[in-house]
Design a protein around this motif. Structure first.
Motif, PDB file in Angstrom:
ATOM      1  N   ASN A 262       0.824  -1.213   0.000  1.00 11.68           N
ATOM      2  CA  ASN A 262       0.000   0.000   0.000  1.00 11.68           C
ATOM      3  C   ASN A 262       0.862   1.269   0.000  1.00 11.68           C
ATOM      4  O   ASN A 262       0.651   2.178  -0.804  1.00 11.68           O
ATOM      5  N   ASP A 263       1.842   1.327   0.891  1.00 17.73           N
ATOM      6  CA  ASP A 263       2.673   2.523   1.023  1.00 17.73           C
ATOM      7  C   ASP A 263       3.510   2.759  -0.235  1.00 17.73           C
ATOM      8  O   ASP A 263       3.700   3.905  -0.663  1.00 17.73           O
ATOM      9  N   LEU A 264       4.014   1.690  -0.834  1.00 16.56           N
ATOM     10  CA  LEU A 264       4.828   1.824  -2.041  1.00 16.56           C
ATOM     11  C   LEU A 264       4.013   2.402  -3.186  1.00 16.56           C
ATOM     12  O   LEU A 264       4.451   3.336  -3.875  1.00 16.56           O
ATOM     13  N   TRP A 265       2.809   1.874  -3.403  1.00 21.83           N
ATOM     14  CA  TRP A 265       1.970   2.360  -4.495  1.00 21.83           C
ATOM     15  C   TRP A 265       1.511   3.796  -4.247  1.00 21.83           C
ATOM     16  O   TRP A 265       1.388   4.582  -5.187  1.00 21.83           O
ATOM     17  N   THR A 266       1.274   4.147  -2.989  1.00 22.75           N
ATOM     18  CA  THR A 266       0.898   5.526  -2.673  1.00 22.75           C
ATOM     19  C   THR A 266       2.013   6.490  -3.049  1.00 22.75           C
ATOM     20  O   THR A 266       1.782   7.545  -3.641  1.00 22.75           O
ATOM     21  N   THR A 267       3.249   6.115  -2.728  1.00 19.36           N
ATOM     22  CA  THR A 267       4.404   6.951  -3.072  1.00 19.36           C
ATOM     23  C   THR A 267       4.558   7.098  -4.580  1.00 19.36           C
ATOM     24  O   THR A 267       4.819   8.191  -5.092  1.00 19.36           O
ATOM     25  N   ILE A 268       4.388   5.992  -5.304  1.00 16.44           N
ATOM     26  CA  ILE A 268       4.530   6.034  -6.771  1.00 16.44           C
ATOM     27  C   ILE A 268       3.458   6.919  -7.397  1.00 16.44           C
ATOM     28  O   ILE A 268       3.731   7.710  -8.308  1.00 16.44           O
ATOM     29  N   ILE A 269       2.224   6.803  -6.908  1.00 17.59           N
ATOM     30  CA  ILE A 269       1.118   7.589  -7.469  1.00 17.59           C
ATOM     31  C   ILE A 269       1.303   9.076  -7.211  1.00 17.59           C
ATOM     32  O   ILE A 269       0.947   9.920  -8.047  1.00 17.59           O
ATOM     33  N   VAL A 270       1.898   9.412  -6.070  1.00 17.15           N
ATOM     34  CA  VAL A 270       2.040  10.820  -5.692  1.00 17.15           C
ATOM     35  C   VAL A 270       3.195  11.504  -6.432  1.00 17.15           C
ATOM     36  O   VAL A 270       3.255  12.733  -6.493  1.00 17.15           O
ATOM     37  N   LEU A 271       4.081  10.750  -7.031  1.00 19.31           N
ATOM     38  CA  LEU A 271       5.274  11.315  -7.677  1.00 19.31           C
ATOM     39  C   LEU A 271       4.975  12.418  -8.699  1.00 19.31           C
ATOM     40  O   LEU A 271       5.682  13.432  -8.728  1.00 19.31           O
ATOM     41  N   PRO A 272       3.971  12.288  -9.591  1.00 16.93           N
ATOM     42  CA  PRO A 272       3.755  13.330 -10.612  1.00 16.93           C
ATOM     43  C   PRO A 272       3.540  14.731 -10.050  1.00 16.93           C
ATOM     44  O   PRO A 272       4.018  15.714 -10.638  1.00 16.93           O
ATOM     45  N   MET A 273       2.830  14.856  -8.935  1.00 12.57           N
ATOM     46  CA  MET A 273       2.551  16.185  -8.398  1.00 12.57           C
ATOM     47  C   MET A 273       3.778  16.829  -7.752  1.00 12.57           C
ATOM     48  O   MET A 273       3.751  18.014  -7.417  1.00 12.57           O
ATOM     49  N   MET A 274       4.853  16.067  -7.585  1.00 17.37           N
ATOM     50  CA  MET A 274       6.089  16.615  -7.029  1.00 17.37           C
ATOM     51  C   MET A 274       6.974  17.245  -8.105  1.00 17.37           C
ATOM     52  O   MET A 274       7.969  17.890  -7.783  1.00 17.37           O
ATOM     53  N   LEU A 275       6.640  17.043  -9.364  1.00 11.07           N
ATOM     54  CA  LEU A 275       7.450  17.550 -10.465  1.00 11.07           C
ATOM     55  C   LEU A 275       7.063  18.978 -10.824  1.00 11.07           C
ATOM     56  O   LEU A 275       5.929  19.407 -10.601  1.00 11.07           O
ATOM     57  N   SER A 276       8.004  19.703 -11.400  1.00 13.73           N
ATOM     58  CA  SER A 276       7.743  21.063 -11.867  1.00 13.73           C
ATOM     59  C   SER A 276       6.888  21.017 -13.126  1.00 13.73           C
ATOM     60  O   SER A 276       7.077  20.137 -13.978  1.00 13.73           O
ATOM     61  N   PRO A 277       5.946  21.960 -13.295  1.00 15.59           N
ATOM     62  CA  PRO A 277       5.147  21.999 -14.534  1.00 15.59           C
ATOM     63  C   PRO A 277       6.003  22.123 -15.786  1.00 15.59           C
ATOM     64  O   PRO A 277       5.646  21.588 -16.840  1.00 15.59           O
ATOM     65  N   ALA A 278       7.146  22.815 -15.684  1.00 20.03           N
ATOM     66  CA  ALA A 278       8.031  22.942 -16.848  1.00 20.03           C
ATOM     67  C   ALA A 278       8.604  21.584 -17.240  1.00 20.03           C
ATOM     68  O   ALA A 278       8.677  21.242 -18.428  1.00 20.03           O
ATOM     69  N   VAL A 279       8.993  20.790 -16.235  1.00 25.84           N
ATOM     70  CA  VAL A 279       9.518  19.448 -16.502  1.00 25.84           C
ATOM     71  C   VAL A 279       8.434  18.560 -17.092  1.00 25.84           C
ATOM     72  O   VAL A 279       8.647  17.826 -18.060  1.00 25.84           O
ATOM     73  N   VAL A 280       7.244  18.629 -16.507  1.00 25.24           N
ATOM     74  CA  VAL A 280       6.125  17.820 -16.980  1.00 25.24           C
ATOM     75  C   VAL A 280       5.769  18.204 -18.415  1.00 25.24           C
ATOM     76  O   VAL A 280       5.507  17.339 -19.264  1.00 25.24           O
ATOM     77  N   GLY A 281       5.754  19.511 -18.708  1.00 26.65           N
ATOM     78  CA  GLY A 281       5.430  19.960 -20.051  1.00 26.65           C
ATOM     79  C   GLY A 281       6.417  19.448 -21.093  1.00 26.65           C
ATOM     80  O   GLY A 281       6.021  18.955 -22.158  1.00 26.65           O
ATOM     81  N   ASN A 282       7.701  19.544 -20.788  1.00 24.20           N
ATOM     82  CA  ASN A 282       8.723  19.056 -21.723  1.00 24.20           C
ATOM     83  C   ASN A 282       8.653  17.540 -21.887  1.00 24.20           C
ATOM     84  O   ASN A 282       8.805  17.011 -22.993  1.00 24.20           O
ATOM     85  N   PHE A 283       8.408  16.842 -20.794  1.00 21.43           N
ATOM     86  CA  PHE A 283       8.330  15.381 -20.828  1.00 21.43           C
ATOM     87  C   PHE A 283       7.177  14.920 -21.706  1.00 21.43           C
ATOM     88  O   PHE A 283       7.338  14.053 -22.577  1.00 21.43           O
ATOM     89  N   TRP A 284       5.999  15.523 -21.526  1.00 21.34           N
ATOM     90  CA  TRP A 284       4.835  15.107 -22.298  1.00 21.34           C
ATOM     91  C   TRP A 284       4.874  15.619 -23.728  1.00 21.34           C
ATOM     92  O   TRP A 284       4.274  15.019 -24.619  1.00 21.34           O
ATOM     93  N   THR A 285       5.576  16.724 -23.973  1.00 23.70           N
ATOM     94  CA  THR A 285       5.759  17.174 -25.353  1.00 23.70           C
ATOM     95  C   THR A 285       6.513  16.126 -26.153  1.00 23.70           C
ATOM     96  O   THR A 285       6.202  15.858 -27.322  1.00 23.70           O
ATOM     97  N   PHE A 286       7.514  15.515 -25.521  1.00 22.33           N
ATOM     98  CA  PHE A 286       8.244  14.434 -26.177  1.00 22.33           C
ATOM     99  C   PHE A 286       7.323  13.244 -26.447  1.00 22.33           C
ATOM    100  O   PHE A 286       7.373  12.631 -27.525  1.00 22.33           O
ATOM    101  N   LEU A 287       6.467  12.918 -25.499  1.00 20.59           N
ATOM    102  CA  LEU A 287       5.549  11.795 -25.686  1.00 20.59           C
ATOM    103  C   LEU A 287       4.540  12.058 -26.791  1.00 20.59           C
ATOM    104  O   LEU A 287       4.059  11.123 -27.446  1.00 20.59           O
ATOM    105  N   TYR A 288       4.225  13.342 -27.022  1.00 22.12           N
ATOM    106  CA  TYR A 288       3.231  13.696 -28.032  1.00 22.12           C
ATOM    107  C   TYR A 288       3.828  13.947 -29.416  1.00 22.12           C
ATOM    108  O   TYR A 288       3.103  14.287 -30.339  1.00 22.12           O
ATOM    109  N   GLN A 289       5.131  13.817 -29.564  1.00 28.53           N
ATOM    110  CA  GLN A 289       5.743  14.068 -30.867  1.00 28.53           C
ATOM    111  C   GLN A 289       5.141  13.148 -31.924  1.00 28.53           C
ATOM    112  O   GLN A 289       5.012  11.938 -31.700  1.00 28.53           O
ATOM    113  N   PRO A 290       4.753  13.678 -33.097  1.00 31.66           N
ATOM    114  CA  PRO A 290       4.060  12.855 -34.106  1.00 31.66           C
ATOM    115  C   PRO A 290       4.905  11.735 -34.697  1.00 31.66           C
ATOM    116  O   PRO A 290       4.364  10.724 -35.154  1.00 31.66           O
TER     117      PRO A 290
END
Length: 315
Positions: free
Chosen positions: A122-150
């Protein structure tokens, strides 16, 4: 007793200062501590708000400081309310706001309900799920821009795996229809853990004896869910919606990182339109009026929502 920190501090206090402190009331001492904070709030929040209201009634431009400032009354407000581009940006903001809240509430509450079952890991999965909200929006934006590349985006290959289509045929960020949804997906991925944590706090605040009493009365699990779990978690859920609604209404950085929020695009939310008017067109008075309209909108909706939240808590 004489060696305690409080005694040493009292002995080190000059006699004149000690007499003045003893002569102060509790209210005066409280104001001494609260005063600096109130002063900072007035200087950082209240004064800029008053100054913005003043500028909203003028034709002031920040890039033309030598130009005479004229008071034009409510003309800026009239132009904004009659500007079709402003209303399109408000529609884009509403689209983004509504769908992100719906997805985050549904997924966040579901995850909180599953984690509250207290299974193994339970504790491990909670930590993994919470990880995205700890990231900077700039990092998240760049990361997902790469995922969305055509051409090389991993997100397209996932879609192609399930649909059997050519991965290069998907252009999430380049498509007029899919670009808004790409932002909704990213924001949902990033902030669903926040909603989950608030819902989890609500679920764990429910006493076990309530469920035990319901089982004695032979209430089914489904009935317990709708008559106990949902009503008691609802205030927490509404609080999460309030926080996310305010934040998403003024969303800026994530949209810019993902799409650039170009003029006339379906991802040009109100905050990007405000930035363009203030720092690209340099229509400072006009942008100030727009900022006041956005502030009044958020403040008004939040006030109505808080009243509804208080009524739910009183039940």
């Amino acid at each position: 007793m004489s060696d305690t920190p409080l005694t040493k501090a009292a002995e080190a206090t000059p006699p004149t200062v000690a007499r003045k402190i003893r002569g102060l009331s509790d209210r005066a001492i409280a104001w001494i501590f609260v005063g600096p904070t109130i002063f900072l709030l007035l200087a950082i929040n209240i004064f800029p708000l008053i100054w913005t209201i003043n500028l909203s009634f003028t034709n002031y431009r920040a890039n033309r400081t030598n130009r005479a400032v004229e008071y034009i009354g409510t003309r800026n407000y009239e132009r904004i309310l009659n500007d079709s581009d402003i209303w399109l940006s408000m529609q884009a903001t509403a689209h983004f706001l509504i769908w992100t809240i719906i997805f985050q509430v549904l997924i966040g509450f579901t995850l909180a309900w599953l984690i509250n079952r207290k299974f193994k890991g339970n504790d491990l999965w909670t930590t993994i799920i919470v990880l995205p909200m700890m990231l900077s929006p700039a990092v998240v934006g760049n990361f997902w821009t790469f995922l969305y590349q055509p051409q090389i985006g991993l997100f397209n290959y996932v879609i192609a795996f399930f649909t059997g289509a050519d991965p290069s045929s998907f252009q999430m960020l380049g498509s007029v229809d899919l670009a808004p949804w790409s932002i909704v997906i990213v924001d949902t991925w990033m902030w669903t853990p926040f909603v989950m944590l608030i819902c989890l706090a609500g679920l764990r605040s429910i006493p076990d004896y309530i469920y035990e009493a319901a089982e004695v009365d032979r209430a089914s699990k489904l009935r317990q869910f709708f008559t106990i779990t949902i009503p008691m978690v609802l205030p927490f859920l509404m609080l999460a919606v309030l926080f996310r609604g305010i934040e998403n209404f003024k969303m800026f950085d994530l949209v810019v990182q993902l799409t650039g929020g170009g003029p006339g695009s379906t991802t040009e939310v109100a905050s990007i339109n405000l930035k363009r008017e203030a720092f690209e067109k340099w229509r400072t008075g006009y942008a100030s009026a727009f900022a006041i309209i956005l502030f009044v909108t958020v403040f008004g909706l939040a006030s109505i929502y808080v009243k509804a939240l208080n009524k739910v808590k009183e039940r």
